[in-house]
Design a protein around this motif. Structure first.
Motif, mmCIF file in Angstrom:
data_model
loop_
_atom_site.group_PDB
_atom_site.id
_atom_site.type_symbol
_atom_site.label_atom_id
_atom_site.label_comp_id
_atom_site.label_asym_id
_atom_site.label_seq_id
_atom_site.Cartn_x
_atom_site.Cartn_y
_atom_site.Cartn_z
ATOM 1 N N ASP A 172 11.106 33.809 -41.268
ATOM 2 C CA ASP A 172 11.008 32.415 -41.715
ATOM 3 C C ASP A 172 9.630 32.156 -42.312
ATOM 4 O OD1 ASP A 172 13.532 31.933 -40.926
ATOM 5 O OD2 ASP A 172 13.047 30.654 -39.223
ATOM 6 N N ILE A 173 9.642 31.515 -43.497
ATOM 7 C CA ILE A 173 8.366 31.252 -44.153
ATOM 8 C C ILE A 173 8.019 29.763 -44.142
ATOM 9 C CG2 ILE A 173 9.213 30.904 -46.515
ATOM 10 C CD1 ILE A 173 6.881 32.858 -47.338
ATOM 11 N N SER A 174 9.018 28.942 -43.758
ATOM 12 C CA SER A 174 8.748 27.504 -43.628
ATOM 13 C C SER A 174 9.700 26.914 -42.607
ATOM 14 C CB SER A 174 8.892 26.796 -44.976
ATOM 15 O OG SER A 174 10.257 26.600 -45.295
ATOM 16 N N THR A 175 9.512 25.683 -42.271
ATOM 17 C CA THR A 175 10.347 25.024 -41.257
ATOM 18 C C THR A 175 11.591 24.378 -41.855
ATOM 19 O OG1 THR A 175 8.997 23.029 -41.493
ATOM 20 C CG2 THR A 175 8.375 24.577 -39.752
ATOM 21 N N MET A 176 11.896 24.623 -43.126
ATOM 22 C CA MET A 176 13.006 23.905 -43.782
ATOM 23 C C MET A 176 14.387 24.070 -43.129
ATOM 24 S SD MET A 176 12.240 23.747 -47.828
ATOM 25 C CE MET A 176 13.781 22.892 -48.099
ATOM 26 N N PRO A 177 14.904 25.216 -42.682
ATOM 27 C CA PRO A 177 14.315 26.554 -42.594
ATOM 28 C C PRO A 177 14.506 27.340 -43.890
ATOM 29 C CG PRO A 177 16.438 26.517 -41.555
ATOM 30 C CD PRO A 177 16.203 25.121 -42.040
ATOM 31 N N GLU A 178 13.575 28.250 -44.157
ATOM 32 C CA GLU A 178 13.608 29.067 -45.361
ATOM 33 C C GLU A 178 13.251 30.498 -44.991
ATOM 34 O OE1 GLU A 178 11.620 29.079 -49.851
ATOM 35 O OE2 GLU A 178 11.512 27.310 -48.564
ATOM 36 N N ARG A 179 14.027 31.447 -45.527
ATOM 37 C CA ARG A 179 13.875 32.857 -45.164
ATOM 38 C C ARG A 179 13.243 33.642 -46.298
ATOM 39 N NH1 ARG A 179 14.164 34.518 -39.907
ATOM 40 N NH2 ARG A 179 14.838 36.681 -39.725
ATOM 41 N N PHE A 180 12.173 34.379 -45.965
ATOM 42 C CA PHE A 180 11.515 35.275 -46.917
ATOM 43 C C PHE A 180 12.049 36.684 -46.651
ATOM 44 C CE2 PHE A 180 8.064 38.063 -48.384
ATOM 45 C CZ PHE A 180 7.799 37.522 -49.638
ATOM 46 N N ILE A 181 12.722 37.260 -47.652
ATOM 47 C CA ILE A 181 13.394 38.551 -47.477
ATOM 48 C C ILE A 181 12.919 39.536 -48.542
ATOM 49 C CG2 ILE A 181 15.635 39.732 -47.457
ATOM 50 C CD1 ILE A 181 16.891 37.080 -46.591
ATOM 51 N N VAL A 182 12.591 40.742 -48.110
ATOM 52 C CA VAL A 182 12.201 41.816 -49.032
ATOM 53 C C VAL A 182 13.084 43.019 -48.747
ATOM 54 C CG1 VAL A 182 10.327 43.280 -49.876
ATOM 55 C CG2 VAL A 182 9.811 40.992 -48.977
ATOM 56 N N VAL A 183 13.748 43.526 -49.795
ATOM 57 C CA VAL A 183 14.609 44.701 -49.653
ATOM 58 C C VAL A 183 14.287 45.705 -50.743
ATOM 59 C CG1 VAL A 183 16.521 43.478 -48.532
ATOM 60 C CG2 VAL A 183 16.441 43.605 -51.022
ATOM 61 N N ARG A 184 14.664 46.967 -50.492
ATOM 62 C CA ARG A 184 14.434 48.026 -51.472
ATOM 63 C C ARG A 184 15.768 48.592 -51.955
ATOM 64 N NH1 ARG A 184 9.911 50.692 -52.571
ATOM 65 N NH2 ARG A 184 8.934 50.028 -50.611
ATOM 66 N N LYS A 185 15.838 48.901 -53.226
ATOM 67 C CA LYS A 185 17.050 49.476 -53.819
ATOM 68 C C LYS A 185 17.334 50.844 -53.226
ATOM 69 C CE LYS A 185 18.888 51.003 -58.303
ATOM 70 N NZ LYS A 185 18.701 50.949 -59.759
#
Length: 431
Positions: free
Chosen positions: A417-430
């Motif tokens: 979670d990157i904020s209380t909105m809630p909002e998700r910060f996601i990083v993936v690799r191919k």
């Protein structure tokens, strides 16, 4: 070069037309020709007719069905492989096994062309039925796997994959009985009468869906959605006309999280770049950035920002992710901030993102999601959706959001979670 969405659409159409043609041929062969030629109540007359045009047309129809089965095995695999490559491969493999056994069955039927010995004539027909029935056991398992693939392909209606999940095991049960317990003819007849129509409808339903919907890119909802969405974001842009606007606190958090994933030689795409704030802020850290957005007004502001800040390694253009001018495997990093929750068919978009990334490329997203406990924000946006005053927001849990991204053939690097909105910060690799 043809992009993935074009190829997927062609695989869908090829499969759909093949399945419909097979249904028509099967109706003629098994509904008309075989009952007429193999009426054992008048076998002597039938044997005198086996060299007739009816027999030749029947065999031609059967051979065409067999060849189309091989085509469908390949095109269905190609269509579903990005959803689940291993499962799609097994589904195709099982249909090929079925097709090979069907070939063997046809061989015995072909032997009856000039056969006048009644005992041999009946034996050949029984062998045709036996090998075909064994093949249909594998075919039933094939349909079961296709049903599972359909379920995972989020744009396919539930009634279609539920139907496929029902008829797959039905084929297996009926033809296990026919192969190993043929004396249970009454039970087999009852099962065929009950499930005959659903078994015929399952593949026809899939065929029609593939022809109408399969592989089509759905941007946000309906044919006019892009225009309506652009109009909405153009109105938003009019309230964001200042190209000197600075990042807010949430954007600063995103920028801080981005830094460790960017390299000086990276070529970056900013999908749904908006007014270009994030692109401008990271320009000095990467080789190049290409920002795209469907809003012409947002792109105008972004270009003004580029000029004002003298950003020579940044370009902005009004385009969709499926613009044919965007080269395949041309980006090290693709960013998509505050956009995934507007996309109804995420699977198609994630396939396209995977296609545009270089090997081992990275996809980075920051997206709002719905917590298990409903918040005021959830109820607010639910009301907004009903009023249709902005593009529809699709609510997913953080786990559903992650799974939708990973289905595009990615592996997880980090998610939080990157904020209380809630909002998700996601990083993936191919992969």
């Amino acid at each position: 070069m043809e992009n993935t969405s074009d190829k997927t659409r062609k695989y869908a159409q090829t499969t759909g037309y093949s399945l419909l043609l097979m249904a028509l041929l099967a109706g003629y062969v098994f509904g008309y020709a075989i009952p007429k030629l193999y009426n054992f109540n008048n076998l002597q007359l039938n044997q005198s007719n086996v060299s007739s045009h009816l027999y030749n047309f029947m065999m031609l129809g059967i051979i065409m069905i067999m060849l189309l089965d091989f085509v469908v095995a390949i095109t269905l695999y190609k269509y579903f492989k990005n959803d689940n490559n291993k499962l799609a491969l097994w589904a195709g493999f099982l249909r090929i096994i079925y097709s090979i056994l069907f070939c063997i069955a046809i061989f015995y039927l072909f032997q009856n062309r000039n056969e006048l010995n009644t005992a041999v004539y009946i034996k050949n027909y029984d062998l045709f039925q036996r090998y075909w029935s064994i093949g249909l056991i594998f075919f039933g398992f094939h349909l079961l796997l296709v049903g599972i693939l359909m379920k995972g392909h989020e744009s396919i209606p539930a009634f279609l994959w539920l139907l496929m999940l029902m008829v797959g095991p039905t084929y297996v049960v009926i033809h296990l009985l026919k192969t190993f317990l043929p004396h249970l003819t009454n039970l087999i007849d009852i099962l065929n009468r009950i499930f005959g129509f659903p078994m015929a409808l399952a593949e026809i339903g899939l065929a029609v869906w593939l022809l109408v919907k399969g592989g089509k890119v759905i941007a946000i909802g309906n044919p006019n959605t892009i225009d309506k969405s652009e109009q909405f974001w153009n109105r938003v842009a009019k309230r964001t006309t200042n190209p000197s606007q600075k990042p807010n606190d949430k954007t600063l958090k995103i920028l801080d999280s981005l830094q460790k994933h960017l390299q000086p030689n990276d070529h970056v795409m900013d999908f749904a770049c908006g007014s270009g704030i994030i692109s401008a802020e990271i320009a000095k850290n990467v080789n190049s950035i290409h920002g795209i957005d469907i809003s012409s007004q947002m792109i105008e502001i972004a270009n003004n920002r580029k000029i004002e800040q003298n950003l020579n390694n940044v370009t902005f253009s009004r385009a969709t992710l499926f613009d044919e001018n965007i080269q395949i495997a041309s980006f090290d990093v693709i960013m998509a901030f505050n956009i995934l929750h507007y996309l109804e068919d995420k699977a198609i978009f994630m396939k396209r993102i995977n296609e545009l990334l270089k090997p081992n490329g990275i996809f980075i997203s920051s997206t709002i999601y719905a917590k298990q406990k409903k918040t005021i924000l959830f109820y607010f946006f639910t009301l907004v959706n009903k009023l249709k005053i902005m593009p529809k927001i699709n609510f997913y849990s953080s786990k559903e959001l992650e799974n939708n991204i990973l289905k595009g053939n990615f592996k997880m690097i980090e998610s939080y979670d990157i904020s209380t909105m809630p909002e998700r910060f996601i990083v993936v690799r191919k992969n």
